[in-house]
Design a protein around this motif. Structure first.
Motif, PDB file in Angstrom:
ATOM      1  N   ASP A 104       7.182  -9.408  -8.110  1.00  9.06           N
ATOM      2  CA  ASP A 104       7.169  -8.007  -7.677  1.00  9.06           C
ATOM      3  C   ASP A 104       6.343  -7.793  -6.400  1.00  9.06           C
ATOM      4  OD1 ASP A 104       8.811  -7.405  -9.750  1.00  9.06           O
ATOM      5  OD2 ASP A 104       7.268  -6.503 -11.027  1.00  9.06           O
ATOM      6  N   PRO A 105       5.145  -8.397  -6.264  1.00 10.07           N
ATOM      7  CA  PRO A 105       4.431  -8.249  -4.989  1.00 10.07           C
ATOM      8  C   PRO A 105       5.187  -8.812  -3.791  1.00 10.07           C
ATOM      9  CG  PRO A 105       2.932  -8.999  -6.701  1.00 10.07           C
ATOM     10  CD  PRO A 105       4.307  -9.068  -7.281  1.00 10.07           C
ATOM     11  N   LEU A 106       5.951  -9.875  -3.999  1.00 11.24           N
ATOM     12  CA  LEU A 106       6.749 -10.436  -2.910  1.00 11.24           C
ATOM     13  C   LEU A 106       7.874  -9.481  -2.521  1.00 11.24           C
ATOM     14  CD1 LEU A 106       6.928 -14.159  -4.051  1.00 11.24           C
ATOM     15  CD2 LEU A 106       5.819 -13.309  -1.986  1.00 11.24           C
ATOM     16  N   PHE A 107       8.500  -8.852  -3.521  1.00 13.44           N
ATOM     17  CA  PHE A 107       9.539  -7.877  -3.226  1.00 13.44           C
ATOM     18  C   PHE A 107       8.974  -6.717  -2.417  1.00 13.44           C
ATOM     19  CE2 PHE A 107      12.484  -8.917  -7.064  1.00 13.44           C
ATOM     20  CZ  PHE A 107      12.740 -10.148  -6.487  1.00 13.44           C
ATOM     21  N   ALA A 108       7.796  -6.231  -2.827  1.00  9.24           N
ATOM     22  CA  ALA A 108       7.175  -5.123  -2.112  1.00  9.24           C
ATOM     23  C   ALA A 108       6.817  -5.525  -0.687  1.00  9.24           C
ATOM     24  CB  ALA A 108       5.931  -4.657  -2.868  1.00  9.24           C
ATOM     25  N   PHE A 109       6.316  -6.745  -0.529  1.00  8.11           N
ATOM     26  CA  PHE A 109       5.933  -7.209   0.804  1.00  8.11           C
ATOM     27  C   PHE A 109       7.148  -7.376   1.710  1.00  8.11           C
ATOM     28  CE2 PHE A 109       5.007 -10.789   3.728  1.00  8.11           C
ATOM     29  CZ  PHE A 109       3.991 -10.189   4.463  1.00  8.11           C
ATOM     30  N   SER A 110       8.310  -7.695   1.142  1.00  6.69           N
ATOM     31  CA  SER A 110       9.511  -7.893   1.961  1.00  6.69           C
ATOM     32  C   SER A 110       9.932  -6.621   2.685  1.00  6.69           C
ATOM     33  CB  SER A 110      10.664  -8.398   1.090  1.00  6.69           C
ATOM     34  OG  SER A 110      11.129  -7.387   0.213  1.00  6.69           O
ATOM     35  N   LYS A 111       9.415  -5.477   2.269  1.00  4.68           N
ATOM     36  CA  LYS A 111       9.742  -4.214   2.930  1.00  4.68           C
ATOM     37  C   LYS A 111       8.873  -3.963   4.158  1.00  4.68           C
ATOM     38  CE  LYS A 111      11.061  -2.209  -1.519  1.00  4.68           C
ATOM     39  NZ  LYS A 111      10.808  -1.126  -2.504  1.00  4.68           N
ATOM     40  N   GLN A 112       7.860  -4.811   4.366  1.00  8.29           N
ATOM     41  CA  GLN A 112       6.977  -4.651   5.518  1.00  8.29           C
ATOM     42  C   GLN A 112       7.538  -5.413   6.722  1.00  8.29           C
ATOM     43  OE1 GLN A 112       4.486  -2.541   5.166  1.00  8.29           O
ATOM     44  NE2 GLN A 112       4.893  -2.347   2.967  1.00  8.29           N
ATOM     45  N   ASN A 113       7.518  -4.775   7.857  1.00  8.39           N
ATOM     46  CA  ASN A 113       8.032  -5.397   9.080  1.00  8.39           C
ATOM     47  C   ASN A 113       6.851  -5.838   9.946  1.00  8.39           C
ATOM     48  OD1 ASN A 113       9.903  -6.273  10.944  1.00  8.39           O
ATOM     49  ND2 ASN A 113      10.130  -4.278  11.906  1.00  8.39           N
ATOM     50  N   ILE A 114       6.074  -6.799   9.426  1.00 13.48           N
ATOM     51  CA  ILE A 114       4.819  -7.145  10.101  1.00 13.48           C
ATOM     52  C   ILE A 114       5.021  -8.031  11.322  1.00 13.48           C
ATOM     53  CG2 ILE A 114       3.604  -6.956   7.900  1.00 13.48           C
ATOM     54  CD1 ILE A 114       3.328 -10.026   7.988  1.00 13.48           C
ATOM     55  N   ASP A 115       6.094  -8.824  11.348  1.00 14.05           N
ATOM     56  CA  ASP A 115       6.222  -9.815  12.422  1.00 14.05           C
ATOM     57  C   ASP A 115       6.300  -9.164  13.795  1.00 14.05           C
ATOM     58  OD1 ASP A 115       8.632  -8.721  11.775  1.00 14.05           O
ATOM     59  OD2 ASP A 115       9.742 -10.609  11.652  1.00 14.05           O
ATOM     60  N   LEU A 116       7.154  -8.158  13.948  1.00 18.24           N
ATOM     61  CA  LEU A 116       7.322  -7.505  15.248  1.00 18.24           C
ATOM     62  C   LEU A 116       6.058  -6.745  15.641  1.00 18.24           C
ATOM     63  CD1 LEU A 116       9.079  -6.703  17.639  1.00 18.24           C
ATOM     64  CD2 LEU A 116       9.962  -4.804  16.268  1.00 18.24           C
ATOM     65  N   ILE A 117       5.504  -5.995  14.685  1.00 21.02           N
ATOM     66  CA  ILE A 117       4.304  -5.203  14.978  1.00 21.02           C
ATOM     67  C   ILE A 117       3.139  -6.097  15.371  1.00 21.02           C
ATOM     68  CG2 ILE A 117       2.610  -3.621  13.997  1.00 21.02           C
ATOM     69  CD1 ILE A 117       4.861  -2.543  12.208  1.00 21.02           C
ATOM     70  N   ASP A 118       2.919  -7.160  14.589  1.00 21.34           N
ATOM     71  CA  ASP A 118       1.788  -8.052  14.868  1.00 21.34           C
ATOM     72  C   ASP A 118       2.005  -8.862  16.137  1.00 21.34           C
ATOM     73  OD1 ASP A 118       0.462  -7.167  12.655  1.00 21.34           O
ATOM     74  OD2 ASP A 118       1.171  -8.763  11.343  1.00 21.34           O
TER      75      ASP A 118
END
Length: 426
Positions: A104-118
């Motif tokens: 479940d934490p992995l599913f929630a994290f998959s909604k974050q678009n961190i690569d482009l922002i970071d």
């Protein structure tokens, strides 16, 4: 690379040493090891499904080592961080709360678009994309946990590539380092740093820079008669790491010489055969890069499958027992995503448009699920669970149209929709 003019060893000596080198406690054992490949968010979710099935078989609780690369390291990092919370397995070796604590934490994290922002934020002065990614991992997943907070068993090994020495760099609770630079015993690196280095895709998110200092390193034990290595002080002051997939995208190196039973989950992108190729200069370079990467991965897979075949043949002939050990033979399973459509139905394309998205549970990476999985032995359930998990997440993530904000042009809405579904294309 090493300066051979001032070095007592030649390039051939280094290659030979890499093949014969034994890491700490590197004796072959009759245990179970698991490798999680690279492949971005796709691999992260693929491995989440595979681990669910692996746990259902009662194999996860019996695993001695888990090696991971890039996207697989995100999954392995969450598993390592939550391992103590899993508690004791039941009578069948199954962790009842595995999905709630790991998947479940992995599913929630998959909604974050961190690569482009970071990647953008990391271009500012006194920042780096890799360090920004590490901060995001801490924020969403690890909470500043360190390698010393990981369990002793199983041993988690996070693989990165040392851009200076050109060899595999390992992060674990026991040590961090590579066979040329040396080792840092009981490293205090944050878990997020290890995962960020392992997933630092070049050149956008790499390199991750470590400055542990020369005094933090120890030399590897020397065998009698071994040629001495040159002074590595310059390589120890500043270590530059990139995605572990540049060296070994399957994560096989830390397990294949150590354990007799190997389970390998490959969530890497399949090589796509195309009739019409764009012959532009940039397109040709990208295609050549894909060809090279595909060939390197294929060579490692062939070696692995050859070891499985050798193990089966020796077992059937009586030359090897199931709990015995052999220098080349191995037991185990490989499963992955097959991109070579040589038979079966015509591939279905996944179209992502803001007007009418066509992502469905039967569509994964542009191919039907029935044509994308290729279990190599009896562990078909792991592949099925992984693909069903991936398809369910991509379907739920990309069904809704892009938000219709006032003044937003169709082109901007389309771009917004592609951003929301970006992990589907990784």
């Amino acid at each position: 690379m090493l300066d051979e003019s001032n070095s007592p060893v030649s390039a051939s000596d280094v290659v030979d040493k890499a093949d014969r080198f034994e890491w700490s406690g590197g004796k072959l054992e009759p245990g179970i090891a698991l490798a999680l490949s690279g492949g971005g968010y796709r691999a992260m979710l693929f491995h989440a499904g595979a681990l669910m099935r692996f746990n259902e078989f009662g194999l996860l609780s019996k695993t001695a080592r888990i090696s991971s690369v890039s996207g697989g390291s995100i999954t392995a990092g969450v598993l390592a961080h939550r391992w103590s919370s899993l508690g004791a397995p039941d009578a069948n070796g199954v962790y009842a709360n595995f999905k709630q604590l790991v998947v479940d934490p992995l599913f929630a994290f998959s909604k974050q678009n961190i690569d482009l922002i970071d990647a953008i934020w990391g271009r500012l002065p006194f920042r780096s994309p890799a360090n920004e990614v590490a901060r995001s991992y801490d924020k969403f997943l690890f909470g500043c946990a360190t390698l010393q907070s990981l369990p002793d068993t199983p041993r988690f090994v996070f693989c990165a590539s040392n851009l200076q020495t050109g060899v595999l760099w390992r992060f674990s609770k026991l040590y961090a380092g590579d066979y040329l630079v040396g080792r840092i015993d009981d490293p205090a690196f944050r878990l997020a740093e290890a995962v960020a280095a392992s997933s630092a895709f070049p050149p956008v998110l790499s390199p991750l820079e470590l400055t542990p200092g020369v005094e933090a390193f120890q030399d590897w034990p020397r065998k009698p008669g071994e040629s001495p290595l040159p002074d590595m002080s310059a390589y120890r002051r500043r270590v530059l790491l990139a995605d572990g997939g540049a060296y070994d995208n399957h994560g096989l190196e830390p397990i294949v010489k150590r354990y007799m039973t190997l389970f390998v989950s490959d969530g890497g992108a399949p090589f796509v055969r195309m009739e019409d190729i764009n012959t532009g200069e940039i397109s040709q370079l990208r295609r050549v890069f894909d060809l090279t990467d595909n060939q390197v991965r294929a060579l490692r897979r062939r070696d692995l499958i050859a070891r499985f075949v050798d193990g089966r043949n020796k077992l059937m002939s009586g030359a090897l027992k199931i709990d015995g050990m052999d220098a080349t033979a191995r037991f185990g399973t490989y499963w992955g995503i097959d991109g070579g459509v040589t038979a079966g139905p015509r591939p279905t394309r996944c179209r992502m448009t803001w007007r009418r998205p066509n992502i469905s549970p039967d569509c994964q990476l542009g191919l039907p699920i029935s044509a994308t999985t290729r279990p190599v032995s009896s562990l078909t359930g792991a592949t099925r669970s992984a693909t069903e998990t991936f398809a369910r997440i991509t379907s739920a993530r990309c069904r809704s149209p892009a938000p219709r904000r006032p003044g937003l042009s169709p082109r901007r809405r389309s771009a917004e929709k592609r951003r929301q579904c970006s992990f589907v294309r990784l």
